[in-house]
Scaffold this active site. Structure first.
Site, PDB file in Angstrom:
ATOM      1  CG  HIS A   1      -6.090  -0.800  -0.852  1.00 54.05           C
ATOM      2  ND1 HIS A   1      -5.203  -0.700  -1.868  1.00 54.05           N
ATOM      3  CD2 HIS A   1      -5.708  -0.247   0.142  1.00 54.05           C
ATOM      4  CE1 HIS A   1      -4.384   0.032  -1.746  1.00 54.05           C
ATOM      5  NE2 HIS A   1      -4.417   0.281  -0.366  1.00 54.05           N
TER       6      HIS A   1
ATOM      7  CB  CYS B   1      -0.985   0.060   1.221  1.00 56.98           C
ATOM      8  SG  CYS B   1      -2.322   1.241   1.288  1.00 56.98           S
TER       9      CYS B   1
ATOM     10  CG  ASP C   1      -7.219  -1.143  -4.737  1.00 60.58           C
ATOM     11  OD1 ASP C   1      -7.247   0.009  -4.399  1.00 60.58           O
ATOM     12  OD2 ASP C   1      -5.914  -1.725  -4.659  1.00 60.58           O
TER      13      ASP C   1
END
Length: 254
Positions: free
Chosen positions: A221, A142, A189
């Site tokens: 995500h 991320c 996502d």
């Protein structure tokens, strides 16, 4: 952008069960890092993994993942890019993420490139100079993916990369990488949506370097670090993303 800035989905997830077995050390006498060492009979010589975490930093899930990489033979360091100021799961919906990135929780501890780049560089230097590492593979989850990309250029010290559900990576940063890159992406996502996956593929093709983009259905995500392990689909995707990373390092780092 090759991936969008972090959003609310970056602050959600599940804490995983287990007892971390590594230890916390200081890098350059300033920043915390969690290190996990492989068993002597399985250790890969002269290589290591630099784990650049999401905005939860060094916590249960990142420690357990580092331990898992160590169990597969890789000395692994999770560097605290947040300088002691990570978010927690219970802060979901209460944090102004753009403000947090620019100022931190206290207003004077930013989490932007001028603040984070030196931390990642110090971790690379420590791995090479203090641990004798000759080649570094790096995982960026991320928020951490951006800072992997920023140090994944010629002379910076990272040799092989793996992103999972990246955020905030610019097209220029992605185009400048200097080694093999593997990406694990989620079907749903908003941070790394379909158009940005395709754009990333176009950019990676032009680098003429080995690359891989795996798409996992039924997940969102953050799945590779903080999914709900009681859900078979999510658990499978998380485990396969981990296997993807290890296979990539086994192929291009060893």
């Amino acid at each position: 952008m090759a991936s969008n800035p972090p959003g609310k989905c970056c602050t959600t997830g599940f804490k995983h069960e287990g007892t971390p077995t590594g230890k916390v050390v200081k890098v350059a006498g300033k920043w915390d890092a969690y290190v996990a060492s492989p068993p002597a009979d399985k250790a890969h010589k002269d290589v290591a993994i630099l784990y650049i975490p999401d905005i939860f930093g060094i916590w249960q899930n990142s420690q357990l993942l580092a331990d898992q990489f160590a169990s597969d033979g890789y000395y692994t360091m999770v560097i605290d890019i947040l300088n002691g100021d990570p978010l927690t799961l219970d802060q979901f919906g209460t944090v102004d993420l753009p403000k947090y990135i620019e100022q931190g929780s206290t207003g004077d501890n930013p989490h932007n490139p001028p603040a984070i780049d030196p931390i990642v560089k110090a971790a690379i230097k420590a791995l090479k100079e203090e641990h004798g590492v000759k080649k570094i593979g790096s995982v960026g989850y991320c928020f951490g993916a951006k800072y992997l990309a920023r140090q994944f250029h010629k002379g910076a010290g990272i040799d092989v990369g793996f992103f999972a559900h990246p955020s905030f990576v610019s097209e220029d940063e992605l185009a400048a990488i200097c080694g093999p890159l593997s990406i694990a992406a989620a079907e749903t996502d908003s941070i790394f949506p379909v158009d940005m996956r395709y754009k990333s593929e176009e950019i990676l093709k032009k680098t003429a370097l080995p690359y891989q983009i795996n798409l996992f259905s039924g997940v969102t995500h953050g799945f590779a670090v903080r999914c709900d392990l009681s859900d078979r689909v999510q658990k499978f995707a998380k485990e396969q993303a981990y296997c993807q990373a290890v296979a990539w390092f086994n192929q291009y780092l060893l």
